[in-house]
Every structure is written in structure tokens, then in C-alpha cells.
Write a protein that holds these residues in place. Structure first.
Motif, short mmCIF file in Angstrom:
data_model
loop_
_atom_site.label_atom_id
_atom_site.label_comp_id
_atom_site.label_asym_id
_atom_site.label_seq_id
_atom_site.Cartn_x
_atom_site.Cartn_y
_atom_site.Cartn_z
N LEU A 1 0.84 -1.19 0.00
CA LEU A 1 0.00 0.00 0.00
C LEU A 1 0.88 1.24 0.00
O LEU A 1 1.89 1.29 0.70
N PHE A 2 0.47 2.22 -0.78
CA PHE A 2 1.17 3.50 -0.81
C PHE A 2 0.28 4.50 -0.07
O PHE A 2 -0.86 4.73 -0.46
N SER B 1 14.51 5.84 13.77
CA SER B 1 13.51 6.14 14.80
C SER B 1 12.15 6.35 14.14
O SER B 1 11.99 7.20 13.26
N ALA B 2 11.19 5.54 14.55
CA ALA B 2 9.86 5.57 13.92
C ALA B 2 8.98 4.55 14.63
O ALA B 2 9.44 3.83 15.52
N VAL B 3 7.74 4.48 14.20
CA VAL B 3 6.86 3.39 14.61
C VAL B 3 6.88 2.33 13.50
O VAL B 3 6.76 2.67 12.32
N TYR B 4 7.06 1.09 13.89
CA TYR B 4 7.09 -0.01 12.94
C TYR B 4 5.89 -0.93 13.19
O TYR B 4 5.60 -1.27 14.35
N PHE B 5 5.20 -1.29 12.13
CA PHE B 5 4.13 -2.25 12.32
C PHE B 5 4.07 -3.24 11.17
O PHE B 5 4.46 -2.95 10.04
N SER C 1 7.27 10.19 12.36
CA SER C 1 6.36 11.15 12.97
C SER C 1 5.82 12.13 11.92
O SER C 1 6.59 12.73 11.17
N GLY C 2 4.51 12.25 11.87
CA GLY C 2 3.87 13.19 10.95
C GLY C 2 3.79 12.74 9.52
O GLY C 2 3.40 13.51 8.64
N LYS C 3 4.12 11.47 9.28
CA LYS C 3 4.09 10.95 7.90
C LYS C 3 3.23 9.70 7.81
O LYS C 3 2.89 9.08 8.82
N GLY C 4 2.91 9.34 6.58
CA GLY C 4 2.19 8.10 6.37
C GLY C 4 3.15 6.91 6.40
O GLY C 4 4.36 7.07 6.26
N PRO C 5 2.63 5.70 6.60
CA PRO C 5 3.49 4.51 6.63
C PRO C 5 4.17 4.27 5.28
O PRO C 5 3.62 4.58 4.23
N GLN C 6 5.38 3.71 5.35
CA GLN C 6 6.13 3.37 4.14
C GLN C 6 6.56 1.92 4.19
O GLN C 6 6.99 1.42 5.24
N PHE C 7 6.48 1.27 3.06
CA PHE C 7 6.91 -0.12 2.91
C PHE C 7 8.39 -0.26 3.21
O PHE C 7 9.22 0.55 2.78
#
Lengths: 115, 112
Positions: free
Chosen positions: A104-105, B85-89, B40-46
Motif C-alpha cells: 500500500l502507498f 527512529s519511527a513506529v514499525y508495524f 512522525s507526521g508521515k504516512g506509513p512506508q513499505f
């Protein structure tokens, strides 16, 4: 570079107001999604669309509707905003048949506060 | 009254050390898994993906391990940097049509 753009980064609305969140992607993707993200709950799917004028309910569609009039644009609508809809809203897109099957992007997110 | 927010589990790692982030997934029928990074403040990235017919996949500085017996996924980051540093899921995907279930995430803090 792939790009998913959400029109508003931050919104503050009052209870009962109608809210539109717009999302545009420039990758010619068929699939588009709206998620909400809340602490401790992860991302939850609200609605998705796999073609123009098509829409499918996700896991938490209550209180929301969507519109997909053009391939590149997917709008999320809160008919009458409530305080429990305060959240981060994330739009995403993907291309069916992608050999990675599922990437997903995401856009940058729209943080909505309902007072 | 005061409300108490839900806090993400946090992993603090010294810069240069290796990080291991874990994820338990729910559905034994899931056939594809992805790790996402959200700054922080961004959308998730693959970051990296793995299919259920594999138990390990390596990328640049990242490795994903899959243990289907216990439905466990892990992300290893070598030589962790401040930019990590980020949130990983994790996300698990089932079946043909993009049924994606996301984990709740782990916050990685890199100590310089």
C-alpha cells in the motif's frame, strides 16, 4: 516517485458538521483505501474501492461514506461528525497484480479533531 | 475526568546496535506479510515483505523472519541509525483481495 496526496493535513470541525477528506493518487492505481489510525488500535479499514464508482465496506464503515467518481480520487465523507471520529485518517492506494501483492502507498494523513 | 491514552510498546536502542521488533499475527491462512515504517507526521512506508512459503528475507540492513508454527514475525535492523527512529508495524495479507490486517505497532527510539 509515487504520490498519494491528502488535501488537508489538519482539520478542526464541530459536532454535526459535514466533513470531506480528499485523496488523490497519481500512480493510475485501481485500488484505493481509507483507514483511521488510533493509538493502540492500529490501522482500521473504513472503506475501499477497486474501481471507479465501486466501493466496499471495510471493518468500521459506520458513520462514513465514500465517493469515487474518478480513478485518481477517493473521498471520505463524514455526514455528521461526532467526537469519536477524532482521529488520524490515512488514504492509501495499490495496483492489483503488483507482484508484491499487497504493498500500500500511503498519504501523509489528515488529522481530524471534532469538538 | 482525565483520559489515559494507550501507549505503544517502545524499544530503545543505542545507535549502532541491532534492533529486533516482533509481531504476532492472527491468521494462519495469511500468505503474505509486510513491515511498514511510520515516521512522525508521515504516512506509513513499505520496508520489506515476505511470503508464507519463506522463513527469511533480507534487504538492505533489514531482515524479516517468519515463524509460521507460532505465527510470529520479526524485523531485524542492523546497525541502527537515528533515522530509523519511527513506529514499525506489521501487516498480514490473506487471500486474493487485499485483506490486510495491521498490527498496533512498536515505537523504535534510537539513542545517539
Amino acid at each position: 516517485d509515487v504520490k498519494v496526496t491528502q488535501s488537508s493535513r489538519y482539520l478542526v470541525k464541530r459536532t454535526g458538521e459535514k466533513v470531506f477528506l480528499e485523496c488523490v493518487q497519481d500512480m493510475d492505481h485501481e485500488n484505493m483505501f481509507w483507514y483511521r489510525q488510533d493509538p493502540g488500535l492500529g490501522l482500521r479499514l473504513i472503506y475501499f474501492s477497486y474501481d471507479v464508482k465501486m466501493k466496499e465496506k471495510g471493518d468500521i464503515p459506520e458513520g462514513y461514506s465514500v465517493s469515487r467518481e474518478k480513478k485518481e480520487r477517493f473521498s471520505l465523507i463524514l455526514e455528521s461528525a461526532s467526537t469519536n471520529q477524532t482521529s488520524m485518517y490515512l488514504c492509501a492506494s495499490s495496483f492489483p497484480g503488483d507482484p508484491r501483492t499487497g504493498e500500500l502507498f500511503f498519504g501523509e494523513g489528515s488529522r481530524l479533531t471534532v469538538l | 475526568g482525565e483520559s489515559v491514552g494507550l501507549h505503544l510498546p517502545t524499544l530503545s536502542v543505542q545507535e549502532g546496535d541491532n534492533s529486533i521488533i516482533n509481531c504476532a499475527y492472527s491468521n494462519s491462512a495469511s500468505d503474505y506479510f509486510i513491515w511498514y515504517k511510520q515516521e512522525s507526521g508521515k504516512g506509513p512506508q513499505f520496508i520489506i515483505d515476505i511470503r508464507s512459503n519463506m522463513d527469511k528475507r533480507q534487504g538492505q540492513r533489514v531482515t524479516v523472519l517468519l515463524n509460521k508454527t507460532v505465527k510470529h514475525l520479526s524485523l531485524q535492523i542492523a546497525a541502527t541509525q537515528p533515522g530509523d527512529s519511527a513506529v514499525y508495524f506489521c501487516a498480514e495479507i490473506q487471500g486474493g483481495y487485499q485483506k490486510v490486517t495491521f498490527g498496533t505497532g512498536t515505537k523504535l527510539q534510537v539513542i545517539p
